[in-house]
Design a protein around this motif. Structure first.
Motif, mmCIF file in Angstrom:
data_model
loop_
_atom_site.group_PDB
_atom_site.id
_atom_site.type_symbol
_atom_site.label_atom_id
_atom_site.label_comp_id
_atom_site.label_asym_id
_atom_site.label_seq_id
_atom_site.Cartn_x
_atom_site.Cartn_y
_atom_site.Cartn_z
ATOM 1 N N MET A 15 47.089 -53.696 75.754
ATOM 2 C CA MET A 15 46.946 -55.615 75.418
ATOM 3 C C MET A 15 47.023 -55.425 74.435
ATOM 4 S SD MET A 15 45.200 -58.332 77.054
ATOM 5 C CE MET A 15 45.605 -58.126 79.111
ATOM 6 N N THR A 16 48.140 -55.942 73.723
ATOM 7 C CA THR A 16 48.775 -56.659 72.627
ATOM 8 C C THR A 16 47.497 -57.948 71.657
ATOM 9 O OG1 THR A 16 50.841 -55.251 73.233
ATOM 10 C CG2 THR A 16 50.154 -56.202 70.981
ATOM 11 N N PHE A 17 47.496 -57.946 70.444
ATOM 12 C CA PHE A 17 46.875 -58.756 70.388
ATOM 13 C C PHE A 17 47.536 -58.765 68.921
ATOM 14 C CE2 PHE A 17 43.481 -56.662 72.524
ATOM 15 C CZ PHE A 17 43.036 -58.115 73.154
ATOM 16 N N LEU A 18 47.359 -60.727 68.219
ATOM 17 C CA LEU A 18 47.452 -59.752 66.888
ATOM 18 C C LEU A 18 46.960 -59.807 65.953
ATOM 19 C CD1 LEU A 18 49.036 -64.030 67.016
ATOM 20 C CD2 LEU A 18 50.738 -62.180 66.576
ATOM 21 N N THR A 19 47.592 -58.944 64.474
ATOM 22 C CA THR A 19 46.470 -58.400 63.453
ATOM 23 C C THR A 19 46.750 -59.614 62.305
ATOM 24 O OG1 THR A 19 48.058 -57.054 63.223
ATOM 25 C CG2 THR A 19 46.158 -56.438 64.745
ATOM 26 N N LEU A 20 45.849 -59.139 61.680
ATOM 27 C CA LEU A 20 46.281 -59.054 60.162
ATOM 28 C C LEU A 20 47.525 -58.186 59.514
ATOM 29 C CD1 LEU A 20 42.574 -59.254 59.324
ATOM 30 C CD2 LEU A 20 45.292 -61.335 59.667
ATOM 31 N N ARG A 21 48.351 -59.134 58.511
ATOM 32 C CA ARG A 21 48.701 -58.306 57.430
ATOM 33 C C ARG A 21 48.256 -57.199 56.789
ATOM 34 N NH1 ARG A 21 53.178 -63.180 56.004
ATOM 35 N NH2 ARG A 21 53.547 -63.536 57.549
ATOM 36 N N ALA A 22 48.861 -56.316 56.256
ATOM 37 C CA ALA A 22 48.352 -55.581 55.222
ATOM 38 C C ALA A 22 47.349 -55.844 54.284
ATOM 39 C CB ALA A 22 49.264 -54.061 54.723
ATOM 40 N N ASP A 23 48.383 -57.131 53.570
ATOM 41 C CA ASP A 23 47.414 -58.059 52.756
ATOM 42 C C ASP A 23 46.390 -58.941 52.170
ATOM 43 O OD1 ASP A 23 49.588 -59.252 53.502
ATOM 44 O OD2 ASP A 23 51.515 -58.999 51.278
ATOM 45 N N GLN A 24 46.899 -59.509 54.135
ATOM 46 C CA GLN A 24 46.138 -60.384 54.005
ATOM 47 C C GLN A 24 44.467 -60.882 55.311
ATOM 48 O OE1 GLN A 24 48.229 -62.087 57.796
ATOM 49 N NE2 GLN A 24 48.384 -63.730 57.616
ATOM 50 N N ARG A 25 43.733 -61.646 55.042
ATOM 51 C CA ARG A 25 42.308 -61.830 55.333
ATOM 52 C C ARG A 25 42.753 -62.345 55.981
ATOM 53 N NH1 ARG A 25 42.259 -63.206 50.332
ATOM 54 N NH2 ARG A 25 41.083 -65.675 49.905
ATOM 55 N N ALA A 26 40.985 -62.933 56.966
ATOM 56 C CA ALA A 26 41.143 -64.273 57.694
ATOM 57 C C ALA A 26 39.625 -64.976 57.012
ATOM 58 C CB ALA A 26 40.635 -64.315 58.987
ATOM 59 N N ASP A 27 39.903 -65.976 56.769
ATOM 60 C CA ASP A 27 38.925 -66.910 56.157
ATOM 61 C C ASP A 27 37.993 -67.827 57.154
ATOM 62 O OD1 ASP A 27 39.376 -65.877 53.786
ATOM 63 O OD2 ASP A 27 39.994 -66.868 52.436
ATOM 64 N N VAL A 28 37.162 -67.679 57.535
ATOM 65 C CA VAL A 28 36.288 -68.760 58.272
ATOM 66 C C VAL A 28 35.835 -70.063 57.192
ATOM 67 C CG1 VAL A 28 34.626 -69.875 59.613
ATOM 68 C CG2 VAL A 28 35.838 -67.176 59.826
ATOM 69 N N ARG A 29 36.495 -71.231 57.217
ATOM 70 C CA ARG A 29 36.261 -72.019 55.527
ATOM 71 C C ARG A 29 35.477 -73.315 56.413
ATOM 72 N NH1 ARG A 29 41.733 -72.547 52.903
ATOM 73 N NH2 ARG A 29 41.703 -69.966 52.454
ATOM 74 N N ILE A 30 34.608 -73.869 55.927
ATOM 75 C CA ILE A 30 34.158 -74.892 56.578
ATOM 76 C C ILE A 30 34.534 -76.761 55.507
ATOM 77 C CG2 ILE A 30 31.902 -76.122 56.793
ATOM 78 C CD1 ILE A 30 31.012 -73.580 57.797
ATOM 79 N N PHE A 31 34.882 -77.282 55.837
ATOM 80 C CA PHE A 31 35.508 -78.455 54.974
ATOM 81 C C PHE A 31 34.074 -79.612 55.140
ATOM 82 C CE2 PHE A 31 36.717 -82.693 54.481
ATOM 83 C CZ PHE A 31 37.394 -83.050 53.218
ATOM 84 N N ASP A 32 33.689 -80.292 53.921
ATOM 85 C CA ASP A 32 32.449 -81.160 53.846
ATOM 86 C C ASP A 32 32.977 -82.277 53.644
ATOM 87 O OD1 ASP A 32 30.060 -82.463 53.144
ATOM 88 O OD2 ASP A 32 28.771 -81.433 53.346
ATOM 89 N N LEU A 33 32.994 -83.250 54.939
ATOM 90 C CA LEU A 33 33.531 -84.965 54.570
ATOM 91 C C LEU A 33 32.504 -85.472 53.394
ATOM 92 C CD1 LEU A 33 35.005 -84.020 58.152
ATOM 93 C CD2 LEU A 33 35.171 -86.557 57.444
ATOM 94 N N ASP A 34 31.048 -85.717 53.612
ATOM 95 C CA ASP A 34 30.461 -85.921 52.477
ATOM 96 C C ASP A 34 31.056 -85.870 50.755
ATOM 97 O OD1 ASP A 34 29.505 -87.720 54.944
ATOM 98 O OD2 ASP A 34 27.649 -86.027 55.179
ATOM 99 N N SER A 35 31.029 -84.310 50.719
ATOM 100 C CA SER A 35 30.970 -83.436 49.175
ATOM 101 C C SER A 35 32.689 -83.665 49.293
ATOM 102 C CB SER A 35 30.671 -82.335 49.258
ATOM 103 O OG SER A 35 30.991 -81.330 50.138
ATOM 104 N N GLY A 36 33.855 -83.441 50.351
ATOM 105 C CA GLY A 36 34.723 -83.103 49.800
ATOM 106 C C GLY A 36 35.218 -82.106 49.293
#
Length: 309
Positions: free
Chosen positions: A1-22
């Motif tokens: 089964m084929t899954f998407l993968t990152l590019r060679a120069d790419q990363r996956a960042d899990v980000r969190i945005f805080d509405l109170d602090s911006g």
């Protein structure tokens, strides 16, 4: 089964945005794993993400590595998953077209839907569970009488049972999510599109009535997620001319303030598919988790991760 993968120069960042602090922080980053679709456990400690047909969890403060979550074989999942409001179960979409319920701590998978008719190629894509935990909002996709692929919005009991079809037309619908009071379903649709693929945001009552268009712009808007406190709706905005919800485009993550209708862009980055396919709100509605996929050439690559692999 084929899954998407990152590019060679790419990363996956899990980000969190805080509405109170911006402010935006990165709680996990990987140059090898394409993690997708974070949502937040109701107790607030864990994020759950999809990776290569399985699930992992991550402490929301970034203090841990990814921890695999038990998904019984032979299930292979796509990245549409939610957590029950009591935190006891994961509700997931499998690549066999069915929805399943998995215990949070591991155990047998319980089918929520019947195996679809293979002749119709019908599949469910789960996007939300109602605040009381009783009802699921899902997209159903299958072949119509002409052999064309069509998608519509459905609700169905979280414990299993017949679905209720809320839309019935040839326009592509996706991203169905309950409002905080459980009285509305938000979704994106091409029904008002000015060109092919021109999705906008809509909402309707849970019985399919009072359908209302919410966004009115040239961009392509996907995956509306109402906040648990009822104050905002988060969505993903693609560039003009985008078709579907592909990866690796310069996208904007936007907030609608429901009281005023004001729209704010909270982040811009390389992303799309996998960024916010499922509700990523913290239980108090003051933070939101999502995934960006910057490359060394992109302008969105300057944040420091709390954990990296």
């Amino acid at each position: 089964m084929t899954f998407l993968t990152l590019r060679a120069d790419q990363r996956a960042d899990v980000r969190i945005f805080d509405l109170d602090s911006g402010e935006t922080s990165v709680v996990f980053s990987s140059t090898s794993l394409l993690v997708e679709a974070p949502n937040w456990h109701p107790e607030g400690e864990w994020l759950v993400l999809n990776v290569e047909g399985g699930l992992v969890r991550l402490r929301a403060d970034g203090s841990s590595a990814l921890e695999p979550m038990p998904v019984p074989a032979p299930l292979v999942l796509n990245n549409d998953h939610v957590i029950s409001p009591d935190g006891r179960h994961l509700l997931v979409s499998a690549r066999d077209g069915r929805l399943y319920r998995l215990p949070w701590g591991g155990g047998a998978a319980t089918p929520v839907t019947e195996l679809p008719d293979p002749a119709l190629r019908f599949k469910y894509y789960l996007h939300s569970v109602s605040p009381d935990g009783l009802t699921l909002a899902a997209i159903g996709g299958g072949l119509d009488a002409s052999g064309d692929w069509v998608t519509n919005v459905y609700t169905l009991p979280a414990s299993g049972g017949p679905h209720t079809q809320l839309t019935d037309d040839a326009f592509a619908d996706d991203g169905a999510d309950f409002s905080a009071d459980g009285e509305w379903i938000w979704f994106n649709s091409e029904r008002a599109g000015e060109y092919p693929g021109h999705a906008q945001l809509f909402r309707m009552r849970t019985d399919g009535t009072q359908l209302t268009r919410v966004t009115h712009d040239d961009r392509v808007n996907w995956f509306p997620h109402p906040s648990p406190d009822g104050r905002h709706v988060l969505y993903l905005s693609y560039p003009v001319g985008t078709t579907g919800h592909p990866p690796n485009l310069e996208v904007e993550l936007r907030l609608i303030e429901l009281a005023s209708g004001a729209v704010t862009t909270i982040d811009s980055f390389l992303g799309g598919q996998g960024t916010t396919n499922v509700p990523g709100w913290s239980p108090d509605g003051r933070r939101v988790a999502y995934v960006a996929y910057p490359t060394t050439e992109s302008a969105s690559g300057g944040l420091r991760p709390a954990h990296q692999r």
